[in-house]
Design a protein around this motif. Structure first.
Motif, short mmCIF file in Angstrom:
data_model
loop_
_atom_site.label_atom_id
_atom_site.label_comp_id
_atom_site.label_asym_id
_atom_site.label_seq_id
_atom_site.Cartn_x
_atom_site.Cartn_y
_atom_site.Cartn_z
N ARG A 28 0.69 -1.36 0.22
CA ARG A 28 0.08 -0.04 0.37
C ARG A 28 1.12 1.18 -0.38
O ARG A 28 1.96 1.66 0.20
CB ARG A 28 -1.36 0.11 1.27
N PRO A 29 0.54 2.64 -0.45
CA PRO A 29 1.37 3.59 -0.51
C PRO A 29 1.55 4.15 0.45
O PRO A 29 2.53 4.88 1.06
CB PRO A 29 0.34 4.26 -1.48
N ASP A 30 0.53 3.56 1.69
CA ASP A 30 0.86 4.56 3.41
C ASP A 30 2.33 4.40 4.03
O ASP A 30 1.91 3.11 3.34
CB ASP A 30 -0.12 4.60 3.97
N LYS A 31 2.57 4.56 4.18
CA LYS A 31 3.65 4.15 5.29
C LYS A 31 3.61 4.63 6.60
O LYS A 31 2.87 4.42 7.53
CB LYS A 31 4.73 5.68 5.02
N LEU A 32 4.04 3.39 7.78
CA LEU A 32 4.04 3.36 9.15
C LEU A 32 4.96 4.35 10.30
O LEU A 32 6.50 3.26 10.45
CB LEU A 32 4.24 1.58 9.66
N ILE A 33 4.93 5.17 10.01
CA ILE A 33 5.75 6.31 10.56
C ILE A 33 5.62 6.21 11.79
O ILE A 33 6.91 6.81 12.77
CB ILE A 33 6.20 7.57 10.16
N GLU A 83 9.27 4.95 25.37
CA GLU A 83 10.47 5.84 25.92
C GLU A 83 11.53 5.25 24.87
O GLU A 83 13.04 6.08 24.58
CB GLU A 83 11.61 4.74 26.95
N TYR A 84 11.05 4.94 23.49
CA TYR A 84 11.74 4.82 22.43
C TYR A 84 12.21 5.96 21.92
O TYR A 84 10.91 7.13 21.48
CB TYR A 84 11.18 3.70 21.79
N LEU A 85 13.26 6.54 21.72
CA LEU A 85 13.36 8.46 20.96
C LEU A 85 14.24 8.24 19.20
O LEU A 85 14.90 8.78 18.87
CB LEU A 85 14.48 8.56 21.67
N GLY A 86 14.38 7.12 18.97
CA GLY A 86 14.49 6.44 17.12
C GLY A 86 13.01 7.20 15.67
O GLY A 86 12.38 7.46 16.26
N THR A 87 13.56 6.63 14.96
CA THR A 87 12.75 6.93 14.44
C THR A 87 11.91 5.50 13.99
O THR A 87 12.28 4.05 14.38
CB THR A 87 13.40 7.27 12.51
N PHE A 88 10.18 5.20 12.48
CA PHE A 88 9.68 3.72 12.69
C PHE A 88 10.45 3.93 11.36
O PHE A 88 9.43 4.89 10.41
CB PHE A 88 8.65 4.18 12.61
N ASP A 89 10.40 3.05 9.84
CA ASP A 89 9.78 2.11 9.22
C ASP A 89 8.98 1.73 9.11
O ASP A 89 9.51 0.51 9.40
CB ASP A 89 11.43 2.65 7.87
N GLY A 90 8.34 1.57 7.72
CA GLY A 90 7.29 0.28 7.47
C GLY A 90 6.38 0.32 6.52
O GLY A 90 6.14 1.45 6.32
N GLY A 91 5.67 -0.61 6.72
CA GLY A 91 4.88 -0.67 5.71
C GLY A 91 3.30 -1.61 5.02
O GLY A 91 3.51 -2.42 6.67
N ARG A 92 2.46 -2.43 4.79
CA ARG A 92 0.99 -3.22 5.17
C ARG A 92 1.39 -3.44 3.47
O ARG A 92 0.66 -2.69 1.88
CB ARG A 92 0.00 -2.58 5.50
N LYS A 93 0.79 -4.34 3.05
CA LYS A 93 0.59 -5.32 2.14
C LYS A 93 -1.27 -4.90 2.07
O LYS A 93 -1.62 -4.96 2.23
CB LYS A 93 0.86 -6.92 2.08
#
Length: 291
Positions: free
Chosen positions: A94-99, A271-281
């Motif tokens: 899918r075009p959306d991102k899991l940020i 408590e997480y301070l990083g970034t996220f990247d992800g996606g869905r089928k």
């Protein structure tokens, strides 16, 4: 005469006995050929292992092999500059991102096919692994701060009404305004009024720990109590929590609103301070705009 004969025989035996220090050139050549052949076979196997996950940029033909033991060898290897991660599911995403942070996905090591892979080096590798898992993985998310790859079933993004308990925050991590409430400063009259009305009447609170990361489980956005029920700013949010009986913490962000929680609510502060990247089928019944 016999002594001379014995001496002659001994000399002949010494001449015919090969020296332990000498080495036949023929044997040396054979050993070198065997060594080169073994190295070439090993190198070939390593290349095939990498090509199962990575594809050569100069060729469109990539060996497709089901997910299995090869990932234990190749997934933790640093991607060569001449190779790219193969995405066999490019038409399914899918075009959306899991940020924003997702809840309910499992660490990659919980899947039997990749339980022996300790660390996933990049979001691209996490995505490729989700692709190779087929129906076992619909959604994936990579946590850059901890090099963690999480995967699982379909997830809802933000306010989506999709029929799944898994959910993802639609926005990336940001710094919030907010504090825990340490104590309330009340006069005797205010305490009496609170007992009579069962409503908080404190005008001032002592603040405790700061809450810079997003907290979850604090309920819906709190707005003004009278028309036009405007969104509360930082000061108004703090005051509203202080006056609300049982409020133990509050958070506010200009483009998201005011939220606060009482001591009966289950809440969690990230408590997480990083970034996220992800996606869905794109799967049946859960494909967004593609349906």
């Amino acid at each position: 005469m016999r002594k001379g004969t014995q001496s002659y025989e001994k000399d002949e035996k010494k001449k015919s006995k090969p020296s332990s220090s000498s080495f036949s050139p023929y044997v040396l050549v054979v050993l070198i050929v065997l060594a080169i052949g073994g190295y070439a076979a090993y190198n070939s196997n390593e290349s095939k292992s990498l090509l199962r996950l990575y594809g050569d940029k100069s060729s469109n033909n990539t060996e497709q092999i089901p997910l299995g033991s090869f990932m234990k060898q190749s997934i933790t290897s640093k991607t060569p500059e001449s190779q790219v991660v193969v995405d066999d599911c490019s038409a399914q995403w899918r075009p959306d991102k899991l940020i924003g942070r997702c809840f309910g996905l499992k660490a990659h090591t919980e899947f039997a096919e990749m339980k022996d892979i300790p660390v996933i080096a990049s979001a691209e590798e996490c995505k490729a692994m989700c692709c190779r898992l087929g129906d076992k993985c619909v959604s994936w998310q990579y946590w850059s701060g901890t090099s963690t790859c999480k995967m699982g079933d379909a997830v809802r993004l933000g306010d989506e009404s999709a029929g799944t308990p898994l959910w993802c925050e639609p926005n990336p991590p940001v710094t919030w305004n907010g504090y825990k409430i340490k104590s309330r400063i009340q006069s005797e009259r205010e305490r009496e009024r609170e007992r009579e009305t069962n409503e908080a009447s404190a005008k001032e609170c002592t603040i405790g720990d700061k809450l810079p990361t997003q907290c979850f489980g604090m309920g819906p956005e709190r707005k003004g109590t009278s028309p036009p029920y405007d969104r509360l700013n930082t000061e108004a949010c703090a005051a509203a929590c202080c006056k609300a009986k049982g409020c133990v913490m509050w958070q506010e962000l200009p483009n998201r609103g005011c939220f606060f929680s009482d001591d009966n609510q289950e809440h969690y502060c990230d408590e997480y301070l990083g970034t996220f990247d992800g996606g869905r089928k794109c799967v049946k019944g859960f494909c967004g705009e593609k349906e």
